[in-house]
Write a protein that holds these residues in place. Structure first.
Motif, PDB file in Angstrom:
ATOM      1  N   ASN A 204       0.807  -1.219   0.000  1.00 37.03           N
ATOM      2  CA  ASN A 204       0.000   0.000   0.000  1.00 37.03           C
ATOM      3  C   ASN A 204       0.839   1.268   0.000  1.00 37.03           C
ATOM      4  OD1 ASN A 204      -2.624  -1.301   0.172  1.00 37.03           O
ATOM      5  ND2 ASN A 204      -2.023  -1.880   2.259  1.00 37.03           N
ATOM      6  N   SER A 205       2.129   1.139   0.283  1.00 39.56           N
ATOM      7  CA  SER A 205       3.050   2.274   0.226  1.00 39.56           C
ATOM      8  C   SER A 205       4.440   1.753  -0.094  1.00 39.56           C
ATOM      9  CB  SER A 205       3.069   3.040   1.552  1.00 39.56           C
ATOM     10  OG  SER A 205       3.717   2.280   2.559  1.00 39.56           O
ATOM     11  N   LEU A 206       5.276   2.633  -0.637  1.00 49.22           N
ATOM     12  CA  LEU A 206       6.645   2.229  -0.931  1.00 49.22           C
ATOM     13  C   LEU A 206       7.428   1.959   0.348  1.00 49.22           C
ATOM     14  CD1 LEU A 206       7.510   4.671  -3.864  1.00 49.22           C
ATOM     15  CD2 LEU A 206       6.604   2.343  -3.979  1.00 49.22           C
ATOM     16  N   LYS A 207       7.127   2.704   1.398  1.00 55.04           N
ATOM     17  CA  LYS A 207       7.769   2.436   2.683  1.00 55.04           C
ATOM     18  C   LYS A 207       7.464   1.018   3.140  1.00 55.04           C
ATOM     19  CE  LYS A 207       8.019   3.910   7.518  1.00 55.04           C
ATOM     20  NZ  LYS A 207       7.551   4.888   8.535  1.00 55.04           N
ATOM     21  N   GLU A 208       6.218   0.596   3.012  1.00 47.28           N
ATOM     22  CA  GLU A 208       5.853  -0.774   3.386  1.00 47.28           C
ATOM     23  C   GLU A 208       6.673  -1.782   2.583  1.00 47.28           C
ATOM     24  OE1 GLU A 208       2.057  -3.880   3.054  1.00 47.28           O
ATOM     25  OE2 GLU A 208       1.776  -1.752   2.602  1.00 47.28           O
ATOM     26  N   GLY A 209       6.833  -1.534   1.286  1.00 43.81           N
ATOM     27  CA  GLY A 209       7.597  -2.446   0.447  1.00 43.81           C
ATOM     28  C   GLY A 209       9.050  -2.518   0.844  1.00 43.81           C
ATOM     29  N   VAL A 210       9.661  -1.364   1.089  1.00 37.31           N
ATOM     30  CA  VAL A 210      11.066  -1.335   1.492  1.00 37.31           C
ATOM     31  C   VAL A 210      11.261  -2.051   2.823  1.00 37.31           C
ATOM     32  CG1 VAL A 210      12.939   0.174   2.257  1.00 37.31           C
ATOM     33  CG2 VAL A 210      11.659   0.732   0.185  1.00 37.31           C
ATOM     34  N   GLU A 211      10.372  -1.795   3.774  1.00 45.05           N
ATOM     35  CA  GLU A 211      10.477  -2.433   5.088  1.00 45.05           C
ATOM     36  C   GLU A 211      10.297  -3.951   4.983  1.00 45.05           C
ATOM     37  OE1 GLU A 211      11.460  -1.028   7.717  1.00 45.05           O
ATOM     38  OE2 GLU A 211      11.089   1.113   7.482  1.00 45.05           O
ATOM     39  N   LYS A 212       9.354  -4.390   4.166  1.00 47.72           N
ATOM     40  CA  LYS A 212       9.116  -5.826   4.003  1.00 47.72           C
ATOM     41  C   LYS A 212      10.329  -6.515   3.384  1.00 47.72           C
ATOM     42  CE  LYS A 212       5.155  -7.459   2.611  1.00 47.72           C
ATOM     43  NZ  LYS A 212       3.919  -7.671   1.810  1.00 47.72           N
ATOM     44  N   LEU A 213      10.929  -5.896   2.382  1.00 44.81           N
ATOM     45  CA  LEU A 213      12.104  -6.493   1.740  1.00 44.81           C
ATOM     46  C   LEU A 213      13.292  -6.518   2.691  1.00 44.81           C
ATOM     47  CD1 LEU A 213      11.862  -4.939  -1.839  1.00 44.81           C
ATOM     48  CD2 LEU A 213      11.376  -7.303  -1.168  1.00 44.81           C
ATOM     49  N   GLY A 214      13.453  -5.467   3.492  1.00 39.89           N
ATOM     50  CA  GLY A 214      14.539  -5.446   4.464  1.00 39.89           C
ATOM     51  C   GLY A 214      14.396  -6.544   5.498  1.00 39.89           C
ATOM     52  N   ARG A 215      13.164  -6.706   6.004  1.00 34.57           N
ATOM     53  CA  ARG A 215      12.922  -7.773   6.991  1.00 34.57           C
ATOM     54  C   ARG A 215      13.145  -9.148   6.368  1.00 34.57           C
ATOM     55  NH1 ARG A 215       8.404  -4.504   8.362  1.00 34.57           N
ATOM     56  NH2 ARG A 215       7.031  -5.915   7.201  1.00 34.57           N
ATOM     57  N   LEU A 216      12.734  -9.300   5.130  1.00 31.85           N
ATOM     58  CA  LEU A 216      12.907 -10.577   4.444  1.00 31.85           C
ATOM     59  C   LEU A 216      14.388 -10.932   4.320  1.00 31.85           C
ATOM     60  CD1 LEU A 216      11.643 -12.947   2.857  1.00 31.85           C
ATOM     61  CD2 LEU A 216      11.685 -11.480   0.819  1.00 31.85           C
ATOM     62  N   ALA A 217      15.208  -9.954   3.965  1.00 28.46           N
ATOM     63  CA  ALA A 217      16.642 -10.206   3.837  1.00 28.46           C
ATOM     64  C   ALA A 217      17.254 -10.613   5.174  1.00 28.46           C
ATOM     65  CB  ALA A 217      17.348  -8.970   3.283  1.00 28.46           C
ATOM     66  N   ILE A 218      16.872  -9.930   6.243  1.00 24.64           N
ATOM     67  CA  ILE A 218      17.384 -10.276   7.569  1.00 24.64           C
ATOM     68  C   ILE A 218      16.894 -11.660   7.998  1.00 24.64           C
ATOM     69  CG2 ILE A 218      17.313  -9.677  10.017  1.00 24.64           C
ATOM     70  CD1 ILE A 218      19.175  -7.910   8.392  1.00 24.64           C
ATOM     71  N   GLN A 219      15.634 -11.965   7.732  1.00 24.64           N
ATOM     72  CA  GLN A 219      15.101 -13.293   8.057  1.00 24.64           C
ATOM     73  C   GLN A 219      15.856 -14.387   7.305  1.00 24.64           C
ATOM     74  OE1 GLN A 219      10.939 -13.024   7.110  1.00 24.64           O
ATOM     75  NE2 GLN A 219      10.492 -11.613   8.793  1.00 24.64           N
ATOM     76  N   ASN A 220      16.308 -14.063   6.085  1.00 29.33           N
ATOM     77  CA  ASN A 220      17.075 -15.018   5.285  1.00 29.33           C
ATOM     78  C   ASN A 220      18.567 -14.976   5.616  1.00 29.33           C
ATOM     79  OD1 ASN A 220      14.720 -15.766   4.040  1.00 29.33           O
ATOM     80  ND2 ASN A 220      15.108 -14.676   2.127  1.00 29.33           N
ATOM     81  N   LEU A 221      18.904 -14.267   6.717  1.00 31.48           N
ATOM     82  CA  LEU A 221      20.260 -14.238   7.275  1.00 31.48           C
ATOM     83  C   LEU A 221      21.264 -13.543   6.362  1.00 31.48           C
ATOM     84  CD1 LEU A 221      20.425 -17.838   8.813  1.00 31.48           C
ATOM     85  CD2 LEU A 221      19.670 -15.702   9.886  1.00 31.48           C
ATOM     86  N   SER A 222      20.860 -12.417   5.790  1.00 28.61           N
ATOM     87  CA  SER A 222      21.784 -11.646   4.962  1.00 28.61           C
ATOM     88  C   SER A 222      22.935 -11.125   5.805  1.00 28.61           C
ATOM     89  CB  SER A 222      21.064 -10.470   4.304  1.00 28.61           C
ATOM     90  OG  SER A 222      21.975  -9.715   3.541  1.00 28.61           O
ATOM     91  N   ARG A 223      24.146 -11.401   5.385  1.00 23.28           N
ATOM     92  CA  ARG A 223      25.324 -10.925   6.094  1.00 23.28           C
ATOM     93  C   ARG A 223      25.776  -9.572   5.570  1.00 23.28           C
ATOM     94  NH1 ARG A 223      29.625 -15.576   5.709  1.00 23.28           N
ATOM     95  NH2 ARG A 223      30.616 -14.366   7.377  1.00 23.28           N
ATOM     96  N   ASP A 224      25.385  -9.246   4.331  1.00 25.99           N
ATOM     97  CA  ASP A 224      25.814  -7.998   3.711  1.00 25.99           C
ATOM     98  C   ASP A 224      24.813  -6.876   3.986  1.00 25.99           C
ATOM     99  OD1 ASP A 224      28.107  -9.098   2.619  1.00 25.99           O
ATOM    100  OD2 ASP A 224      27.088  -9.729   0.795  1.00 25.99           O
ATOM    101  N   ASP A 225      25.282  -5.645   3.816  1.00 24.75           N
ATOM    102  CA  ASP A 225      24.409  -4.486   3.968  1.00 24.75           C
ATOM    103  C   ASP A 225      23.279  -4.544   2.941  1.00 24.75           C
ATOM    104  OD1 ASP A 225      26.159  -3.470   5.950  1.00 24.75           O
ATOM    105  OD2 ASP A 225      27.471  -2.706   4.362  1.00 24.75           O
ATOM    106  N   ILE A 226      22.127  -4.059   3.348  1.00 28.62           N
ATOM    107  CA  ILE A 226      20.918  -4.179   2.538  1.00 28.62           C
ATOM    108  C   ILE A 226      20.433  -2.782   2.179  1.00 28.62           C
ATOM    109  CG2 ILE A 226      18.557  -5.070   2.463  1.00 28.62           C
ATOM    110  CD1 ILE A 226      19.646  -6.760   5.070  1.00 28.62           C
TER     111      ILE A 226
END
Length: 238
Positions: A204-226
């Motif tokens: 519903n907003s670009l902020k929501e999309g950015v936050e969801k993708l950031g959380r997804l990367a952390i949940q998938n154990l991203s070691r690199d900066d996102i």
């Protein structure tokens, strides 16, 4: 035009080596830049910040994207010569320029640009890496790139070679609804295209999309900066 962007540290990162740029107001040129300083190399964060600063400076002189990017590369190499402690620094680059009828993109390294419409989800850029070569040759699938032992190796970056390979694209984007996604490998090294698409297709907003993708990367154990930039002609920033 609406935009929202964010950059956060990965799980192994003490210093965020990514840098992003978005226009500060609607009167500026529609230029969006994302750089990922090379991890494990001296001053990766300096390289990414300098890349954006110089790109903005040179592009404002109405140069072509190719000429601008070559000059940025020269500036990075000159900085390394003048600062021996920074020898070997480098950075990826993706820059998106939105014109009235088309989008222009320059890409070096493995940061990516995607285009999302109600009917399609497409990666517009090609990674410059050994695993991408394997994918393009049909040796591995795109999802298998995520688990490949050489996924963090680049074949090109700005600041490393005197004559870098620079990828240029021009996209005649649809006049209907669209979203451009710019991201660093902190997202794509651990997340499939299907997962990315699923996360943002009904936002519903670009902020929501950015936050969801950031959380997804952390949940998938991203070691690199996102780092993530979303630009849209119909979804508001917040």
């Amino acid at each position: 035009m609406y935009v929202y962007a964010k950059s956060v540290n990965g799980l192994r990162s003490n210093i965020n080596e990514d840098s992003i740029y978005i226009p500060e107001n609607g009167n500026e040129k529609r230029l969006y830049i994302l750089c990922d300083g090379m991890g494990g190399h001296p001053d990766g964060e300096v390289a990414s910040q300098l890349c954006i600063s110089k790109f903005k400076e040179y592009h404002s002189e109405s140069e072509s994207l190719l000429t601008t990017t070559k000059r940025v590369n020269e500036s990075l190499r000159q900085y390394s010569k003048e600062h021996p402690n920074s020898a070997g620094m480098g950075t990826t680059l993706v820059a998106l320029i939105l014109n009235k009828r088309n989008a222009e993109i320059v890409s070096v390294g493995d940061s990516r640009v995607y285009l999302i419409t109600p009917k399609d989800f497409e990666q517009l850029t090609e990674d410059q890496s050994p695993v991408w070569e394997l994918f393009s040759q049909g040796v591995i699938t795109k999802d298998e790139m995520i688990t490949h032992s050489r996924k963090n190796i680049l074949s090109e970056a700005l600041g490393i070679h005197e004559e870098p390979q620079i990828n240029l694209y021009k996209i005649f984007y649809p006049t209907e609804q669209w979203i451009f996604l710019l991201c660093s490998d902190g997202l794509t090294d651990v997340t499939t295209d299907d997962e990315i698409h699923e996360a943002i297709k009904d936002i519903n907003s670009l902020k929501e999309g950015v936050e969801k993708l950031g959380r997804l990367a952390i949940q998938n154990l991203s070691r690199d900066d996102i780092s993530i930039i979303l630009v849209s002609n119909y979804i508001k920033a917040v």
